[in-house]
Design a protein around this motif. Structure first.
Motif, PDB file in Angstrom:
ATOM      1  N   CYS A  49      -3.537  63.349  47.942  1.00 16.67           N
ATOM      2  CA  CYS A  49      -2.583  64.227  47.291  1.00 16.67           C
ATOM      3  C   CYS A  49      -1.827  65.000  48.371  1.00 16.67           C
ATOM      4  O   CYS A  49      -2.358  65.245  49.459  1.00 16.67           O
ATOM      5  N   ALA A  50      -0.607  65.351  48.050  1.00 14.91           N
ATOM      6  CA  ALA A  50       0.262  66.033  48.997  1.00 14.91           C
ATOM      7  C   ALA A  50       1.050  67.114  48.276  1.00 14.91           C
ATOM      8  O   ALA A  50       1.306  67.017  47.073  1.00 14.91           O
ATOM      9  N   ALA A  51       1.448  68.126  49.046  1.00 15.83           N
ATOM     10  CA  ALA A  51       2.143  69.257  48.446  1.00 15.83           C
ATOM     11  C   ALA A  51       3.269  69.742  49.344  1.00 15.83           C
ATOM     12  O   ALA A  51       3.170  69.699  50.570  1.00 15.83           O
ATOM     13  N   ASP A  52       4.336  70.190  48.718  1.00 15.21           N
ATOM     14  CA  ASP A  52       5.431  70.819  49.435  1.00 15.21           C
ATOM     15  C   ASP A  52       5.848  72.079  48.684  1.00 15.21           C
ATOM     16  O   ASP A  52       6.024  72.042  47.477  1.00 15.21           O
ATOM     17  N   PRO A  53       6.023  73.194  49.407  1.00 13.52           N
ATOM     18  CA  PRO A  53       6.332  74.473  48.745  1.00 13.52           C
ATOM     19  C   PRO A  53       7.777  74.601  48.308  1.00 13.52           C
ATOM     20  O   PRO A  53       8.492  75.508  48.709  1.00 13.52           O
ATOM     21  N   GLY A  54       8.210  73.679  47.463  1.00 13.97           N
ATOM     22  CA  GLY A  54       9.571  73.757  46.978  1.00 13.97           C
ATOM     23  C   GLY A  54      10.045  72.417  46.496  1.00 13.97           C
ATOM     24  O   GLY A  54       9.258  71.517  46.219  1.00 13.97           O
ATOM     25  N   SER A  55      11.322  72.284  46.392  1.00 14.88           N
ATOM     26  CA  SER A  55      11.912  71.025  45.944  1.00 14.88           C
ATOM     27  C   SER A  55      12.106  70.088  47.134  1.00 14.88           C
ATOM     28  O   SER A  55      12.499  70.527  48.214  1.00 14.88           O
ATOM     29  N   VAL A  56      11.812  68.820  46.946  1.00 10.62           N
ATOM     30  CA  VAL A  56      12.034  67.827  47.985  1.00 10.62           C
ATOM     31  C   VAL A  56      13.242  66.964  47.662  1.00 10.62           C
ATOM     32  O   VAL A  56      13.515  65.978  48.356  1.00 10.62           O
ATOM     33  N   GLY A  57      13.951  67.326  46.597  1.00 18.15           N
ATOM     34  CA  GLY A  57      15.156  66.598  46.247  1.00 18.15           C
ATOM     35  C   GLY A  57      14.867  65.128  46.002  1.00 18.15           C
ATOM     36  O   GLY A  57      13.918  64.769  45.314  1.00 18.15           O
ATOM     37  N   ASN A  58      15.686  64.303  46.598  1.00 15.53           N
ATOM     38  CA  ASN A  58      15.546  62.858  46.411  1.00 15.53           C
ATOM     39  C   ASN A  58      14.553  62.220  47.375  1.00 15.53           C
ATOM     40  O   ASN A  58      14.428  60.987  47.394  1.00 15.53           O
ATOM     41  N   TYR A  59      13.879  63.035  48.171  1.00 13.37           N
ATOM     42  CA  TYR A  59      12.966  62.496  49.186  1.00 13.37           C
ATOM     43  C   TYR A  59      11.518  62.530  48.731  1.00 13.37           C
ATOM     44  O   TYR A  59      10.608  62.525  49.560  1.00 13.37           O
ATOM     45  N   TYR A  60      11.276  62.534  47.438  1.00  9.73           N
ATOM     46  CA  TYR A  60       9.932  62.671  46.898  1.00  9.73           C
ATOM     47  C   TYR A  60       9.014  61.536  47.325  1.00  9.73           C
ATOM     48  O   TYR A  60       7.801  61.679  47.323  1.00  9.73           O
ATOM     49  N   ALA A  61       9.558  60.398  47.689  1.00  7.64           N
ATOM     50  CA  ALA A  61       8.740  59.251  48.067  1.00  7.64           C
ATOM     51  C   ALA A  61       8.454  59.190  49.563  1.00  7.64           C
ATOM     52  O   ALA A  61       7.761  58.285  50.021  1.00  7.64           O
ATOM     53  N   SER A  62       8.965  60.142  50.306  1.00  4.07           N
ATOM     54  CA  SER A  62       8.773  60.149  51.753  1.00  4.07           C
ATOM     55  C   SER A  62       7.618  61.059  52.124  1.00  4.07           C
ATOM     56  O   SER A  62       7.642  62.257  51.835  1.00  4.07           O
ATOM     57  N   ALA A  63       6.628  60.507  52.795  1.00  2.75           N
ATOM     58  CA  ALA A  63       5.458  61.293  53.181  1.00  2.75           C
ATOM     59  C   ALA A  63       5.836  62.423  54.139  1.00  2.75           C
ATOM     60  O   ALA A  63       5.164  63.460  54.191  1.00  2.75           O
ATOM     61  N   ARG A  64       6.906  62.266  54.868  1.00  2.00           N
ATOM     62  CA  ARG A  64       7.269  63.247  55.900  1.00  2.00           C
ATOM     63  C   ARG A  64       7.678  64.590  55.332  1.00  2.00           C
ATOM     64  O   ARG A  64       7.643  65.601  56.031  1.00  2.00           O
ATOM     65  N   VAL A  65       8.083  64.637  54.063  1.00  2.00           N
ATOM     66  CA  VAL A  65       8.576  65.907  53.524  1.00  2.00           C
ATOM     67  C   VAL A  65       7.465  66.798  53.007  1.00  2.00           C
ATOM     68  O   VAL A  65       7.710  67.968  52.695  1.00  2.00           O
ATOM     69  N   TYR A  66       6.257  66.284  52.924  1.00  2.00           N
ATOM     70  CA  TYR A  66       5.157  67.060  52.367  1.00  2.00           C
ATOM     71  C   TYR A  66       4.393  67.773  53.494  1.00  2.00           C
ATOM     72  O   TYR A  66       3.967  67.154  54.459  1.00  2.00           O
ATOM     73  N   ASN A  67       4.214  69.067  53.339  1.00  2.00           N
ATOM     74  CA  ASN A  67       3.606  69.876  54.391  1.00  2.00           C
ATOM     75  C   ASN A  67       2.081  69.859  54.378  1.00  2.00           C
ATOM     76  O   ASN A  67       1.450  70.085  55.413  1.00  2.00           O
ATOM     77  N   TYR A  68       1.509  69.653  53.224  1.00  2.00           N
ATOM     78  CA  TYR A  68       0.061  69.767  53.097  1.00  2.00           C
ATOM     79  C   TYR A  68      -0.533  68.509  52.469  1.00  2.00           C
ATOM     80  O   TYR A  68       0.059  67.928  51.550  1.00  2.00           O
ATOM     81  N   TRP A  69      -1.714  68.138  52.973  1.00  2.00           N
ATOM     82  CA  TRP A  69      -2.369  66.907  52.525  1.00  2.00           C
ATOM     83  C   TRP A  69      -3.839  67.151  52.256  1.00  2.00           C
ATOM     84  O   TRP A  69      -4.487  67.932  52.974  1.00  2.00           O
ATOM     85  N   GLY A  70      -4.363  66.451  51.263  1.00  2.00           N
ATOM     86  CA  GLY A  70      -5.788  66.455  51.014  1.00  2.00           C
ATOM     87  C   GLY A  70      -6.479  65.415  51.870  1.00  2.00           C
ATOM     88  O   GLY A  70      -5.836  64.649  52.602  1.00  2.00           O
ATOM     89  N   GLN A  71      -7.795  65.349  51.758  1.00  2.00           N
ATOM     90  CA  GLN A  71      -8.588  64.480  52.622  1.00  2.00           C
ATOM     91  C   GLN A  71      -8.659  63.046  52.127  1.00  2.00           C
ATOM     92  O   GLN A  71      -9.075  62.173  52.866  1.00  2.00           O
ATOM     93  N   GLY A  72      -8.250  62.799  50.900  1.00  2.00           N
ATOM     94  CA  GLY A  72      -8.278  61.445  50.373  1.00  2.00           C
ATOM     95  C   GLY A  72      -9.531  61.165  49.566  1.00  2.00           C
ATOM     96  O   GLY A  72     -10.609  61.702  49.837  1.00  2.00           O
ATOM     97  N   THR A  73      -9.382  60.307  48.574  1.00  2.00           N
ATOM     98  CA  THR A  73     -10.511  59.861  47.764  1.00  2.00           C
ATOM     99  C   THR A  73     -10.383  58.349  47.573  1.00  2.00           C
ATOM    100  O   THR A  73      -9.297  57.836  47.295  1.00  2.00           O
TER     101      THR A  73
END
Length: 126
Positions: free
Chosen positions: A96-120
């Motif tokens: 899971c990933a999180a970004d503190p705001g709108s990512v616009g049309n870049y929602y599919a790009s991992a680079r725009v997300y600032n925070y990540w979980g450890q994975g399951t």
């Protein structure tokens, strides 16, 4: 901000699984764009689904559209991924990933997300 993903496991093809991602820390969770990505062995991390801060808009990869549903509970600071009719090709580590705001049309790009979980880990048997 910390993200804790859970709910992974072993499931047979055609079955269902629900992943959860609990978010903690100093944040206004309701303002965050949330997403799920996955990474299979030997492959690059790929986008699965995203949901806007209000929950009014969702996005899906073509490979999961109609089978997976992303949702959020802002009161619980949690985002979910309901996985139905899973296929062996869905086997991967889900993040899971999180970004503190709108990512616009870049929602599919991992680079725009600032925070990540450890994975399951999700494993689908045929």
């Amino acid at each position: 901000v910390q993200l804790q993903a859970s709910g992974g496991g072993l499931v047979q093809a055609g079955g269902s699984l629900r992943l959860s991602c609990a978010v903690s820390g100093r944040l206004f969770f309701s303002k965050y764009t949330m997403a799920w990505f996955r990474q299979a062995p030997g492959k690059e991390r790929e986008f699965v689904a995203a949901i806007t801060w209000g929950g009014g808009t969702t996005f899906y990869a073509d490979s999961v559209k109609g089978r997976f549903t992303i949702s959020r509970d802002n009161a619980k600071n949690t985002v979910y991924l309901q996985m139905n009719n899973v296929e062996p090709e869905d086997t991967a580590v889900y993040y899971c990933a999180a970004d503190p705001g709108s990512v616009g049309n870049y929602y599919a790009s991992a680079r725009v997300y600032n925070y990540w979980g450890q994975g399951t880990q999700v494993t689908v048997s045929s």
